[in-house]
Write a protein that holds these residues in place. Structure first.
Motif, PDB file in Angstrom:
ATOM      1  N   ILE B  82       0.979  -1.238  -0.148  1.00 48.99           N
ATOM      2  CA  ILE B  82       0.002   0.116  -0.010  1.00 48.99           C
ATOM      3  C   ILE B  82       0.869   1.402   0.174  1.00 48.99           C
ATOM      4  O   ILE B  82       1.611   1.406   0.675  1.00 48.99           O
ATOM      5  CB  ILE B  82      -1.175   0.265   1.364  1.00 48.99           C
ATOM      6  CG1 ILE B  82      -2.098   1.172   1.581  1.00 48.99           C
ATOM      7  CG2 ILE B  82       0.029  -0.018   2.638  1.00 48.99           C
ATOM      8  CD1 ILE B  82      -3.408   1.114   2.227  1.00 48.99           C
ATOM      9  N   PHE B  84      -0.646   5.071   1.020  1.00 48.98           N
ATOM     10  CA  PHE B  84      -0.744   5.568   1.564  1.00 48.98           C
ATOM     11  C   PHE B  84      -1.299   7.699   1.642  1.00 48.98           C
ATOM     12  O   PHE B  84      -0.031   7.769   1.040  1.00 48.98           O
ATOM     13  CB  PHE B  84      -0.740   6.191   3.973  1.00 48.98           C
ATOM     14  CG  PHE B  84      -1.285   4.485   4.144  1.00 48.98           C
ATOM     15  CD1 PHE B  84      -3.041   4.540   4.687  1.00 48.98           C
ATOM     16  CD2 PHE B  84      -0.277   3.813   4.878  1.00 48.98           C
ATOM     17  CE1 PHE B  84      -3.271   3.111   4.626  1.00 48.98           C
ATOM     18  CE2 PHE B  84      -0.482   2.648   5.327  1.00 48.98           C
ATOM     19  CZ  PHE B  84      -1.708   2.495   5.758  1.00 48.98           C
ATOM     20  N   GLN B  85      -2.479   7.814   1.844  1.00 53.77           N
ATOM     21  CA  GLN B  85      -2.917   9.867   1.030  1.00 53.77           C
ATOM     22  C   GLN B  85      -1.406  10.315   2.212  1.00 53.77           C
ATOM     23  O   GLN B  85      -1.116  11.099   1.278  1.00 53.77           O
ATOM     24  CB  GLN B  85      -4.054   9.774   2.265  1.00 53.77           C
ATOM     25  CG  GLN B  85      -4.239  11.503   1.983  1.00 53.77           C
ATOM     26  CD  GLN B  85      -5.606  11.601   2.018  1.00 53.77           C
ATOM     27  OE1 GLN B  85      -6.102  10.164   2.611  1.00 53.77           O
ATOM     28  NE2 GLN B  85      -5.793  12.856   2.123  1.00 53.77           N
ATOM     29  N   ASP B  86      -1.839  10.265   3.330  1.00 51.47           N
ATOM     30  CA  ASP B  86      -0.472  11.366   3.977  1.00 51.47           C
ATOM     31  C   ASP B  86       0.685  10.257   4.153  1.00 51.47           C
ATOM     32  O   ASP B  86       1.318  10.154   5.191  1.00 51.47           O
ATOM     33  CB  ASP B  86      -1.941  11.631   5.715  1.00 51.47           C
ATOM     34  CG  ASP B  86      -0.250  12.508   6.368  1.00 51.47           C
ATOM     35  OD1 ASP B  86       0.809  13.182   6.013  1.00 51.47           O
ATOM     36  OD2 ASP B  86      -0.577  12.879   7.459  1.00 51.47           O
ATOM     37  N   GLY B  89       1.914  10.696   7.876  1.00 46.47           N
ATOM     38  CA  GLY B  89       1.634   9.695   8.788  1.00 46.47           C
ATOM     39  C   GLY B  89       1.891   8.600   8.643  1.00 46.47           C
ATOM     40  O   GLY B  89       1.848   7.153   9.421  1.00 46.47           O
ATOM     41  N   SER B  90       2.351   8.172   7.608  1.00 41.04           N
ATOM     42  CA  SER B  90       3.234   6.670   6.843  1.00 41.04           C
ATOM     43  C   SER B  90       4.127   6.105   6.843  1.00 41.04           C
ATOM     44  O   SER B  90       4.713   5.492   7.281  1.00 41.04           O
ATOM     45  CB  SER B  90       2.248   6.223   5.313  1.00 41.04           C
ATOM     46  OG  SER B  90       3.252   7.234   4.711  1.00 41.04           O
ATOM     47  N   LEU B  91       4.639   6.700   8.017  1.00 47.37           N
ATOM     48  CA  LEU B  91       6.619   7.369   8.196  1.00 47.37           C
ATOM     49  C   LEU B  91       6.304   7.497   9.632  1.00 47.37           C
ATOM     50  O   LEU B  91       5.816   8.227  10.213  1.00 47.37           O
ATOM     51  CB  LEU B  91       7.301   7.843   7.635  1.00 47.37           C
ATOM     52  CG  LEU B  91       7.559   7.682   5.633  1.00 47.37           C
ATOM     53  CD1 LEU B  91       7.886   8.992   4.777  1.00 47.37           C
ATOM     54  CD2 LEU B  91       7.907   6.260   5.547  1.00 47.37           C
ATOM     55  N   ASN B  92       7.234   6.433  10.287  1.00 48.38           N
ATOM     56  CA  ASN B  92       7.501   6.563  11.976  1.00 48.38           C
ATOM     57  C   ASN B  92       8.287   7.456  12.237  1.00 48.38           C
ATOM     58  O   ASN B  92       9.595   7.330  11.626  1.00 48.38           O
ATOM     59  CB  ASN B  92       7.962   4.980  12.215  1.00 48.38           C
ATOM     60  CG  ASN B  92       8.052   5.152  13.768  1.00 48.38           C
ATOM     61  OD1 ASN B  92       8.090   6.097  14.352  1.00 48.38           O
ATOM     62  ND2 ASN B  92       8.538   4.356  14.499  1.00 48.38           N
ATOM     63  N   PRO B  93       7.907   8.712  12.726  1.00 48.01           N
ATOM     64  CA  PRO B  93       8.424   9.948  12.698  1.00 48.01           C
ATOM     65  C   PRO B  93       9.813   9.669  13.709  1.00 48.01           C
ATOM     66  O   PRO B  93      10.685  11.027  13.896  1.00 48.01           O
ATOM     67  CB  PRO B  93       7.259  10.755  13.684  1.00 48.01           C
ATOM     68  CG  PRO B  93       6.871  10.075  14.200  1.00 48.01           C
ATOM     69  CD  PRO B  93       6.923   9.018  13.363  1.00 48.01           C
ATOM     70  N   ARG B 160       9.244   2.199  -0.613  1.00 52.24           N
ATOM     71  CA  ARG B 160       8.556   0.620   0.562  1.00 52.24           C
ATOM     72  C   ARG B 160       7.172   0.162   0.483  1.00 52.24           C
ATOM     73  O   ARG B 160       7.907  -1.433   0.173  1.00 52.24           O
ATOM     74  CB  ARG B 160       8.043   1.505   1.813  1.00 52.24           C
ATOM     75  CG  ARG B 160       7.853   0.122   3.236  1.00 52.24           C
ATOM     76  CD  ARG B 160       6.675   0.657   4.712  1.00 52.24           C
ATOM     77  NE  ARG B 160       5.626   1.854   4.125  1.00 52.24           N
ATOM     78  CZ  ARG B 160       5.537   2.295   4.632  1.00 52.24           C
ATOM     79  NH1 ARG B 160       6.463   1.978   6.148  1.00 52.24           N
ATOM     80  NH2 ARG B 160       4.569   3.769   5.121  1.00 52.24           N
TER      81      ARG B 160
END
Lengths: 283, 257
Positions: B82, B84-86, B89-93, B160
């Protein structure tokens, strides 16, 4: 950015910089640690030797802070007492973190019925005031420092579990966790790799602030006679010992009181400073 | 390859999806259009096995995705990724971005994607190759997500997504949180990767122009119902559903504003 910030002069210089807060806290902390570690080797007198001919003596070159009601050196007792007060505190906070963090991680991540059951149990324990519980445990097992520790740990782990759980609950639905799941990561790996780093700084802040509270709890329970037993030097117990002499010799209570005050202050400064530093929202 | 058979899902007793069916063939790209709240993201999550439908089933590579458990589920996820849109948010900060990129490869040590044959033993080198594939400089490997732009982050999320050389890549509004100029770059990248790797795409979006550019077939969702389904070249045909025509008109108006 080259925006000139107006100078605020009304705030004293040492509060203007948040990092100074931590710096002061860390300086205090290092001094306290040093005293705790090497103190017992440099004290002028044996903290347990009573000398009834020298009771309530004023400060002198032999007794830097004078003697207590049993003729024991107050200075030596304070320094050696730091070890039991702070050692127990460190042990309590570490135990509590070791118990509370994994439970919080697991129930926060798995959620569902496990979470509900656990949190109701926690609520039940929290409904008992810490002090009453300590008194009850002392009544069952007899008053001692070990039992005091057990009673504090019994209640305190819940705070850590709560903090960790609430962070995990907000994090676990974020896209990066979903992406990790889709990428084939096991729950264990997600907890370890993605959840744990999120909780480290809040838990460190909580622990630093807690050290102050635990010192106060240990001291106050020792003051009530539920913790350290005489003649062991412990700051709360020393306060208790000095109580009958408060009008004639207030220094018996003032010195251990000041010691507790400064140590709690140091840890609170450090905790507040770390919180400001790590709280992304306040930056 | 992917068969979605009349699935339904309700949230809080409101239908999010009702009776949706679609099929994706290998190498094909399907667009799912709808406004927010039309259930298109839910559809994506169900196809990824992150949520369960109440009725119907999803067959992927011959097995029912929602009855799979444990190792079997993990095995089919290797083919199903997948974006994602954002991207924020889709990567661990708190994780260096290259570690996020190679995480799926760590979980599937037996999978050797064609473009990573020579470097499969070295996590850092794999990340480097993947960064090249999505047009990022290897200088960015050692960064945290907040040190990168939205477009860069989305490229990393794409890297990814393709790292395991999946059969199907679900893109859930991959460009809608990006600047217009960056949107085109990411779309071009996805299109190129789709051709190079023979990926199937399920492209979820509310942007008709993007879907038209990316996809061969389009499904239109409205309030959880599939109201229209057609080949992209028939987008402007008279036989389109009125709702589809409305969406087209609205996107035209926006363009000429």
């Amino acid at each position: 950015m080259n925006i000139q910030m107006p100078r605020i002069n009304r705030i004293p210089f040492f509060f203007k910089n948040q990092n100074l807060l931590i710096q002061w806290g860390i300086i205090f902390f290092l001094i306290i640690t040093l005293i705790t570690l090497i103190g017992p080797f440099i004290v002028p007198n044996d903290p347990l030797t009573a000398n009834m001919s020298e009771r309530l003596a004023p400060p002198s070159s032999t007794y830097p802070l004078g003697t207590d009601h049993m003729g024991r050196c107050i200075f030596s007792r304070l320094i050696v007492g730091a070890q039991s007060t702070l050692g127990i505190t460190a042990l309590v906070v570490a135990t509590v973190a070791i118990i509370g963090i994994p439970i919080g991680l697991v129930i926060g991540y798995i959620g569902g019925r496990l979470d509900t059951v656990f949190m109701r149990v926690a609520d039940g324990i929290l409904a008992l005031p810490e002090f009453i519980l300590a008194i009850a445990i002392a009544g069952f097992l007899g008053p001692s420092l070990t039992n005091l520790m057990i009673s504090i740990v019994f209640v305190k782990w819940i705070a850590y579990t709560r903090v960790v759980r609430s962070i995990v609950i907000t994090e676990r639905n974020k896209d990066y966790v979903q992406a990790a799941k889709v990428g084939g990561s096991s729950s264990w790996k997600i907890i370890r790799r993605h959840m744990f780093p999120q909780i480290v700084s809040p838990v460190l802040v909580l622990a630093t602030l807690d050290i102050g509270k635990v010192i106060l709890t240990i001291s106050s329970l020792s003051y009530l006679g539920l913790g350290a037993q005489p003649p062991a030097p412990e700051w709360g117990a020393m306060l208790n010992d000095g109580r009958p002499y408060f009008q004639s010799a207030p220094e018996l209570m003032i010195y251990p009181g000041l010691a507790i005050f400064f140590v709690v202050l140091a840890f609170n400064l450090m905790g507040e400073g770390l919180r400001d530093k790590w709280d992304v929202k306040s930056r | 390859m992917l068969h979605v058979n009349s699935i339904s899902k309700t949230y809080h007793s409101k239908a999010a999806l009702s009776d949706i069916s679609l099929t994706v063939q290998p190498g094909e790209s399907i667009g799912v259009i709808g406004e927010s709240g039309s259930g298109k993201s839910t559809l994506g999550k169900i196809i990824l096995g992150l949520e369960k439908p109440e009725q119907g089933d999803v067959h992927f590579r011959g097995s029912n995705l929602h009855t799979l458990k444990g190792q079997a589920l993990k095995a089919s996820r290797r083919h199903l990724q997948i974006v994602f849109q954002d991207p924020a948010g889709s990567l661990n900060p708190k994780l260096l971005v290259w570690k996020s990129v190679v995480e799926p490869l760590e979980n599937f040590p037996d999978v050797i994607p064609s473009f990573l044959k020579e470097v499969r033993h070295d996590r850092k080198k794999m990340a480097e190759v993947l960064f090249q594939k999505v047009g990022l400089s290897s200088e960015l490997l050692e960064r945290y997500p907040h040190q990168l732009s939205g477009g860069q982050k989305q490229r990393i999320a794409v890297a990814r997504g393709i790292s395991l050389e999946p059969d199907l890549l679900v893109c859930d509004e991959p460009t809608s949180s990006l600047d217009v100029s960056v949107q085109a770059q990411v779309l071009n990248l996805l299109k190129k990767l789709q051709r190079d790797l023979n990926l199937s795409l399920l492209f979820i979006s509310h942007d008709i122009a993007a879907v038209q550019f990316m996809c061969e077939r389009i499904v239109v969702l409205k309030e959880g119902l599939a109201v229209d389904s057609f080949l992209t070249e028939d987008l402007f045909s008279e036989s389109r559903h009125p709702y589809t025509r409305l969406l087209v008109e609205m996107s035209m108006e926006q363009e000429y504003k």
